[in-house]
Design a protein around this motif. Sequence first.
Motif, PDB file in Angstrom:
ATOM      1  N   ILE A 188       0.943  -0.675  -0.059  1.00  0.00           N
ATOM      2  CA  ILE A 188      -0.127   0.219  -0.151  1.00  0.00           C
ATOM      3  C   ILE A 188       0.569   1.443   0.337  1.00  0.00           C
ATOM      4  O   ILE A 188       0.822   1.988  -0.964  1.00  0.00           O
ATOM      5  N   LYS A 228       0.557   4.183  -3.185  1.00  0.00           N
ATOM      6  CA  LYS A 228      -0.126   5.273  -2.333  1.00  0.00           C
ATOM      7  C   LYS A 228       0.653   6.168  -2.997  1.00  0.00           C
ATOM      8  O   LYS A 228       0.667   7.538  -3.302  1.00  0.00           O
ATOM      9  N   GLN A 229       2.373   6.035  -2.732  1.00  0.00           N
ATOM     10  CA  GLN A 229       3.399   7.093  -2.847  1.00  0.00           C
ATOM     11  C   GLN A 229       4.005   7.315  -4.266  1.00  0.00           C
ATOM     12  O   GLN A 229       4.472   8.029  -4.872  1.00  0.00           O
ATOM     13  N   ASP A 274      -4.278  13.261  -3.735  1.00  0.00           N
ATOM     14  CA  ASP A 274      -4.817  11.804  -2.573  1.00  0.00           C
ATOM     15  C   ASP A 274      -3.553  13.010  -1.208  1.00  0.00           C
ATOM     16  O   ASP A 274      -2.920  12.767  -1.513  1.00  0.00           O
ATOM     17  N   GLU A 310      -1.487  12.414   1.775  1.00  0.00           N
ATOM     18  CA  GLU A 310       0.185  11.672   1.960  1.00  0.00           C
ATOM     19  C   GLU A 310      -0.739  10.185   2.891  1.00  0.00           C
ATOM     20  O   GLU A 310      -0.345   9.349   2.516  1.00  0.00           O
ATOM     21  N   ASP A 317      -4.140   9.158   3.396  1.00  0.00           N
ATOM     22  CA  ASP A 317      -4.710   7.924   2.978  1.00  0.00           C
ATOM     23  C   ASP A 317      -4.555   6.762   2.661  1.00  0.00           C
ATOM     24  O   ASP A 317      -3.525   6.988   1.091  1.00  0.00           O
ATOM     25  N   PHE A 318      -4.743   5.654   3.215  1.00  0.00           N
ATOM     26  CA  PHE A 318      -4.156   4.376   3.090  1.00  0.00           C
ATOM     27  C   PHE A 318      -5.424   3.726   2.250  1.00  0.00           C
ATOM     28  O   PHE A 318      -5.290   2.472   2.177  1.00  0.00           O
ATOM     29  N   GLN A 366     -10.328   6.915  -2.815  1.00  0.00           N
ATOM     30  CA  GLN A 366      -9.574   7.575  -2.608  1.00  0.00           C
ATOM     31  C   GLN A 366     -10.462   9.354  -1.517  1.00  0.00           C
ATOM     32  O   GLN A 366     -11.723   8.781  -2.101  1.00  0.00           O
ATOM     33  N   ASN A 400      -9.569   5.021  -6.873  1.00  0.00           N
ATOM     34  CA  ASN A 400      -8.854   4.023  -5.915  1.00  0.00           C
ATOM     35  C   ASN A 400      -7.729   3.961  -6.112  1.00  0.00           C
ATOM     36  O   ASN A 400      -6.597   4.703  -7.136  1.00  0.00           O
ATOM     37  N   THR A 401      -6.794   3.286  -5.779  1.00  0.00           N
ATOM     38  CA  THR A 401      -5.541   3.124  -5.614  1.00  0.00           C
ATOM     39  C   THR A 401      -4.937   3.171  -7.048  1.00  0.00           C
ATOM     40  O   THR A 401      -3.523   4.050  -7.158  1.00  0.00           O
ATOM     41  N   ASP A 411      -9.654  -1.933   3.790  1.00  0.00           N
ATOM     42  CA  ASP A 411      -8.390  -0.710   4.796  1.00  0.00           C
ATOM     43  C   ASP A 411      -7.562  -2.199   5.656  1.00  0.00           C
ATOM     44  O   ASP A 411      -7.817  -4.024   5.718  1.00  0.00           O
TER      45      ASP A 411
END
Length: 525
Positions: free
Chosen positions: A123, A127-128, A138, A140, A142-143, A147, A152-153, A399
């Motif tokens: 994740i 996300k990064q 988004d 930083e 929010d994992f 989103q 979404n991711t 999640d």
Amino acid sequence: MFKNLKSDLPASIVVFFVALPLCLGIALASGAPLFSGLIAGIVGGIVVGSLSGSQIGVSGPAAGLAAIVLAAIATLGSFENFLLAVVLGGVIQLIFGILKAGVIGYYFPSSVIKGMLTGIGIIIILKQIPHFFGYNADPEGDFAFLQVDGENTFSGIIQTVKYISPGATIVALVGLGILILWEKVLSKKAKLFTLIQGPLVAVIFGIVYFVLTEGTRFGIASDNLVSVPAPEDASSFLAQFTFPNFSEITNPQIWIVAFTIALVASLETLLCVEATDKLDPQKRVTPTNRELLAQGTGNIMSGLIGGLPITQVIVRSSANIQSGGKTKASAIIHGFFLLISIILIPKLLNKIPLSVLAAILLVVGYKLAKPALFKKMYALGWKQFVPFTVTVTGIIFTDLLIGIGLGLAVGIVVILLKSYQNSHFLHIEDKSNGKHKIKMTLAEEVTFFNKGAILKELDNLPEDTYLELDVRKTRYLDNDIVEILEDFSEKARNRNITIKIISERGEVENPPSYIQFFKLRPKTT
């Protein structure tokens, strides 16, 4: 605590750079003031770090609580009302600690904990990627898979292609190169490179690049930089603190939110404690009840001065371990770094590109989710690999807590399946006197989980069978199993099946009452 300062100080700097954008991003994703995330990070480092029994765990605002916080602020009507719930949640955590509820953390299978670490690592990487290339729609911290910007991711990563920032990408690539070079080459060349951490050098490069290229084609836009609140004077700094509204203490909605925060924060903390203890090179064991007391105290203090809820968090904890942190000093010092920096140098912090911090987090994520771990878990067999894979997949597509819950559910199913299979051992010995001689040895513990397997075995016995039922090793025999034998006795007579029970009391054929027979068995320990 300060005997390992030469290891803990450099590690605290890395944790500081990891924590800074996450504190701000989680506050943004939670719909709370940015300063509330920094307060939680400071309290988590200094207060919880001092009280905790964990030597390498780092506490602060948790991404897993962001959705709960966002909904709670809207439900309760104001941030001040929400802060009261945070304080009360801390009090409930203290009660959990006093009642020794920390033992819950030990009941999660190792495969699920490893899946949690790997899932979080993946994740972090996913996300990064947008931040690495300068796309920061988004927050930083929010994992979650879905989103806050409606993507979404994975769709967020696809969107990145349209918004690549050349300057941010250059900084991220150079920063990543510095991190790899520092760890793989320079740190082995001289002691100086172990004292000065690669992440610090990468961040300094990012600041210098921003200053030198500001206003040019390859410059970095302001929305690609850290955004710490920068007050002009002491009064404006103090004005950022918010206090709970104690007049709402009788509101039942406040108590519902407080209990939710306490329950979720405690569970996340206990899971993180279990995970960080596995990552700890020295394999120290954190006292979980003490951890709940420390977290409860931290949440009370955080809520009293306007901070978000606190948990122990795996991202910062793993960064601490990977950077060589040895004791709790690194967590405490990182808290002081957060406090001092937002007071003295907020404007300098606001020159740090988010993309260089994304490069640091990519390295953290990779170390948590190395491909070799998948190979290792596969080699351990399906009973380990399936819960591990389900946990990883669940965390990525839902999640943290849902992913762990799915992995735990699969782990329980695996246990039940193995219990079903291991209730007894069956030996077909020979056929003498016109009867099949079969010996069934029951396991040490036979519960209602084993009903199906034993009943199936009894029903499959052929006619004219001589069954020896050996219960000498059985220390616990559930009443459900005894009732199965009682019910089967009539079928056995009709099919000319003789049942001989071998127990510590001796041997008996076709007892008139199985319930009475096992009731009179001597008690065993």
